[in-house]
Structure formats: C-alpha cells, structure tokens
Write a protein that holds these residues in place. Structure first.
Motif, PDB file in Angstrom:
ATOM      1  N   ARG A 167      60.055 -18.566 -43.212  1.00 60.85           N
ATOM      2  CA  ARG A 167      58.953 -18.808 -41.700  1.00 60.85           C
ATOM      3  C   ARG A 167      58.301 -19.846 -43.050  1.00 60.85           C
ATOM      4  O   ARG A 167      58.455 -20.822 -42.249  1.00 60.85           O
TER       5      ARG A 167
ATOM      6  N   ARG B 295      53.273 -23.812 -43.452  1.00 59.41           N
ATOM      7  CA  ARG B 295      53.898 -24.458 -42.017  1.00 59.41           C
ATOM      8  C   ARG B 295      54.820 -24.154 -42.419  1.00 59.41           C
ATOM      9  O   ARG B 295      55.385 -24.127 -43.758  1.00 59.41           O
ATOM     10  N   ASN B 296      55.887 -24.435 -41.468  1.00 57.19           N
ATOM     11  CA  ASN B 296      57.764 -23.965 -42.046  1.00 57.19           C
ATOM     12  C   ASN B 296      57.925 -25.071 -42.047  1.00 57.19           C
ATOM     13  O   ASN B 296      57.627 -26.800 -40.965  1.00 57.19           O
TER      14      ASN B 296
ATOM     15  N   ASP C 110      49.842 -20.154 -28.579  1.00 56.30           N
ATOM     16  CA  ASP C 110      48.692 -19.436 -28.412  1.00 56.30           C
ATOM     17  C   ASP C 110      47.904 -19.271 -27.221  1.00 56.30           C
ATOM     18  O   ASP C 110      47.542 -20.809 -26.426  1.00 56.30           O
TER      19      ASP C 110
ATOM     20  N   THR D 177      44.880 -21.758 -32.975  1.00 55.22           N
ATOM     21  CA  THR D 177      44.987 -21.125 -34.101  1.00 55.22           C
ATOM     22  C   THR D 177      45.300 -21.596 -35.889  1.00 55.22           C
ATOM     23  O   THR D 177      44.437 -21.549 -36.264  1.00 55.22           O
TER      24      THR D 177
ATOM     25  N   ASP E 207      54.362 -22.760 -37.496  1.00 62.31           N
ATOM     26  CA  ASP E 207      54.379 -21.188 -38.099  1.00 62.31           C
ATOM     27  C   ASP E 207      56.027 -20.651 -38.214  1.00 62.31           C
ATOM     28  O   ASP E 207      55.446 -19.876 -39.433  1.00 62.31           O
TER      29      ASP E 207
ATOM     30  N   ARG F 266      57.135 -18.767 -36.049  1.00 64.97           N
ATOM     31  CA  ARG F 266      56.986 -17.523 -36.082  1.00 64.97           C
ATOM     32  C   ARG F 266      58.746 -17.136 -34.836  1.00 64.97           C
ATOM     33  O   ARG F 266      58.325 -15.918 -34.684  1.00 64.97           O
TER      34      ARG F 266
ATOM     35  N   GLN G 214      64.392 -16.577 -28.791  1.00 66.53           N
ATOM     36  CA  GLN G 214      62.775 -16.238 -28.958  1.00 66.53           C
ATOM     37  C   GLN G 214      62.335 -16.900 -28.584  1.00 66.53           C
ATOM     38  O   GLN G 214      61.553 -17.064 -27.304  1.00 66.53           O
TER      39      GLN G 214
END
Ligand code: HEC
Ligand code: HEC
Length: 378
Positions: free
Chosen positions: A108, A120-121, A268, A272, A306, A308, A314
């Motif tokens: 991740r 960060r990714n 979000d 964030t 990020d 996620r 997803q």
C-alpha cells in the motif's frame, strides 16, 4: 577473493555512519557486477503507433539535453537495480518499482531505508516519455501532487528522500567511482569515466523514458477500430466513455488514459492529504491529485495515491456509489445540483468495465528483458 575483499572493506567502513562522508564502496554486501549483453540492447524509441504519437493530451519528449542512447539507458538499467544507491545498501529503485507490476509496488505504501514507511503509493513508470502538461504553463509535472518539474530532478529527490534511499547524491558519486566496473559504463554512456550526480540522474532517466508500452490488446484493437474486443470488453469501453453515467474518459483521456489537470475525486468528504494544495498553498487545490495513467492498471494495485483500494472491484464500487461531497470535488463527478454522481453500476457493468481495463495490460512490457534486473540472482 572477491568475497574476502568485500568483507575486509565492510570491516574497514563499518564505523562510517556519516551520510555525507565519502565511502570507498558500500559498507554492506553489495551485488556482484551486472551481467550485460556484449552488444547493448536497443532502447531508442521506435515504432510508436500513430495513436500514441498524435495524443492530444500528452506529448512524447526525448529532450536534446538528454536524448536516449543504448549505452546511456543500459547504465540507467544497472543504476535502477543497484542497492548501492541507498545509504545502507538495502533499497534500489526497483525495490518500490517492480517490473511485473508495471514498475509499481505491491505494498500500500513502500518501505525505504531502515524500513521507513512512505506516505504515498508508488507510481507506475510506463510511457513516462509522454509528459502531461499543466495549463497554462505547459510545464511537465511528476508525482501524485505534481511537485516534481522534471524527471532528472525527481530521481535526485528519490535518492535523497529519507523515506526512500536516504543517500546524499555527492556521496553516491564517490561510492560508485570506487566500484571497479562503473567508470567503464559511464564512459560508454557519456564519453568519459567521470561519475557525477548529473550523469547518474541522466542515465536513470534515459532508462525510464525507454520504458515504452505499446503492445497491449488495447493498442492492437485501437489500430482496427476496436473490432477485436470481446462483447464484454466492448460494453466496458462504452461505459467508460458514457457521459450520461460517469465519463471516465473525460479524465483518463486519450490513448494513455491520463490528463494534465489534477483533480479531487471525492475519496473523502474532508481533506486527509492536501495533495496539490500542499504544493501551491491554495485551499481550492486541497485533495487534488494527478490523473494517473491506466496503462497496465490490472497489475498496479493497490490503487489511489494512498493505496486505499486493493482491487479494481473496490475502485469501481467507489466510483459507482461512494464519491464523497468534498468542496473541491471535480465538476465531472457532480450530478446536476452539485451532489456527487451515483452511476450505480450493476455487477455486470462493473465486470464489463474491469474487462475493458484489463485490455490495457501489456505482457510483453512486463517481461521485457531490456527492463529486467541485470544483477545475478544468488
Ligand atoms: C521506498 C520506495 C521508493 C523508492 C526506493 C523509489 N521510489 Fe519512485 N516512487 C515511490 C513513491 C511512493 C512514489 C509516489 C510519491 C509521491 O507522489 O509522493 C514514486 C514516484 C516515482 C516516479 C513518478 C512517476 C510519475 O508519473 O510522476 C518516478 C519516475 C519514480 N518514482 C522513479 C524512481 C527512481 C528512478 C528511483 C530510484 C532512484 C525511485 N523511484 C525510488 C517509491 C519509491
Ligand atoms: C474527474 C476526473 C476523473 C474521472 C471522471 C475518473 N477518474 Fe479515475 N482517477 C482520477 C484521479 C485524479 C485519480 C487519482 C486520485 C487519487 O489517488 O487521489 C484516479 C484514479 C483512478 C484509478 C486508480 C489508479 C491508480 O494508479 O491507482 C482507477 C483504476 C481509475 N481512476 C479508474 C476510473 C474509472 C473506471 C472511471 C470511470 C468510472 C474513472 N476513473 C473516472 C480522475 C478521474
């Protein structure tokens, strides 16, 4: 003999913790010399399909101050895979950029020197010779938040970053100068044996720019007006471009599926990670990130800046029903009235979209010898 010598050097240098101090060779178990073909492999960019040459969104650059040469990119390949580039010899560029994952990380967030976790990714390195240009300045931008303005600059940022390689570039040049076989590689690439920070960055960037992917099923289908896609993939392509539901292609645009304008996609409702906002200092840029290329997207998870989302399912569930009403949410993701769009894809539609995204996988690129690890496996 080689092993003994390395061990002796290791003992001699073990007390040398000062990051800025010049070091003879790495004070660790450094990899052996790379195995390179007698005739350099070909890295110069050729045979690019016209759809990719005439992309309206990004442009192909091979800048005159650092054009790709076969010897330069070969040196870049060696540097990219060499753990000597990190302070303690544990991390190479390839530690966080795996070829089989289109040069992303499967974690991740990535671990750098000393196990330091980044925020960060890792981003894919593919078709990076095509640069998105920000309007109106027209300057290329890299990283999720656009903070790097050139690839040569970005390489040095990665080497110095305490979460990544934590290595002072000047010490790195000194360290590589002491490795028996490096000066010859620099001579072949740049005409003399001198090893400088500038040359290290230039060689790595030549290698990166040569990472060109044009052999996905999507590329071959594009050349024949997409008649070779299956019915499911064709349905996915229609949905991807469907303005009445959610026009993915308005952001993931053109044959590289990217765009030059960073946006907030409503991951979000409140900020964030400020993203571009932290670079410009402007609240209206908060939560805005680069629109990533979707080439090889099926193998680059986890997803988003990020990491996620673990899977494409997803990601599609998010776009289908979970876009959040952030004040900076992009206009394309708002319904009339301003609330987040809810395309409410059925499971069949999500399957079709994913089938379409899978056509972007270029297996030849992911296994191309030219981009593989040149150091012998132990
Ligand atoms: C510890 C993990 C790690 C290491 C080591 C690392 N990277 Fe990265 N790389 C990342 C992450 C994470 C990002 C995204 C960072 C961000 O946007 O803030 C990234 C982003 C990039 C990008 C930006 C791609 C784009 O489209 O903007 C390039 C190019 C890149 N890295 C090349 C390199 C090179 C070359 C090296 C070696 C000198 C290297 N990286 C070492 C993790 C790493
Ligand atoms: C308004 C512009 C916009 C639209 C429309 C859009 N995207 Fe994105 N997409 C982005 C941005 C920006 C990101 C990165 C966001 C982040 O990480 O904060 C992203 C990320 C992604 C990712 C993850 C990429 C990665 O490397 O992690 C996938 C997959 C994706 N989008 C697919 C789609 C699909 C499929 C659609 C249509 C259903 C779509 N996008 C619509 C802008 C958009």
């Amino acid at each position: 003999m080689r092993v003994l010598l390395a061990a002796a050097l290791g003992v001699a240098l073990a007390g040398c913790a000062d990051m800025s101090a010049p070091v003879a060779d790495a004070p660790f178990d450094a990899p052996d010399a790379p195995e390179l073909p007698a005739t350099p492999l070909s890295y110069v960019i050729t045979g690019v399909p016209s759809a990719l040459l005439n992309d309206p969104v990004v442009r192909l650059i091979d800048p005159p101050d650092n054009p790709i040469t076969n010897a330069g990119a070969t040196l870049g390949r060696v540097l990219f895979y060499d753990r000597r580039l990190s302070r303690d010899g544990t991390v190479s560029c390839a530690s966080c950029h795996h070829q089989s994952a289109s040069f992303t990380d499967t974690a991740r967030v990535s671990r750098g020197v000393g196990g330091a976790l980044g925020e960060r990714n890792s981003m894919s390195i593919v078709n990076i010779a095509w640069v998105p240009t920000l309007q109106p300045a027209g300057q290329p931008r890299f990283l999720w938040d656009t903070r790097a303005t050139s690839l040569e600059h970005q390489v040095l940022m990665a080497i110095e970053n305490p979460h990544e390689m934590a290595m002072a570039p000047d010490s790195l040049a000194a360290r590589l100068s002491a490795v028996a076989w490096y000066p010859a590689l620099f001579e072949q690439a740049f005409g003399s044996r001198a090893i400088t920070t500038d040359r290290i960055a230039k060689a790595i960037v030549q290698f990166e720019r040569s990472m060109v992917s044009t052999r996905s099923r999507h590329d071959s289908a594009q050349a024949v007006s997409f008649t070779t896609l299956t019915p499911l993939e064709t349905e996915g392509r229609r949905l991807f471009n469907d303005g009445s539901r959610l026009n993915c292609a308005s952001c993931h645009a053109g044959p590289q599926f990217q765009n030059s304008v960073p946006v907030n996609i409503g991951l979000d409702a409140t900020t964030t990670d400020r993203g571009v906002g932290a670079v410009t200092g402007l609240p209206q840029d908060d939560g805005r990130f680069r629109v990533p290329k979707l080439r090889n997207i099926a193998v680059t998870g986890p997803y988003m800046h990020d990491g996620r989302f673990a899977t494409l399912e997803q990601v599609l569930q998010f776009y289908s029903q979970r876009i959040q009403p952030h004040p900076n949410l992009a206009a394309q993701l708002r319904a009339p009235g301003g609330l987040p769009r809810r395309p409410n894809y059925t499971p069949e539609e999500i399957a079709a979209l994913i089938a379409y995204l899978r056509t972007l996988t270029d297996h030849a690129f992911l296994t191309d010898e030219r981009f593989s690890d040149p150091f012998r496996r132990r």
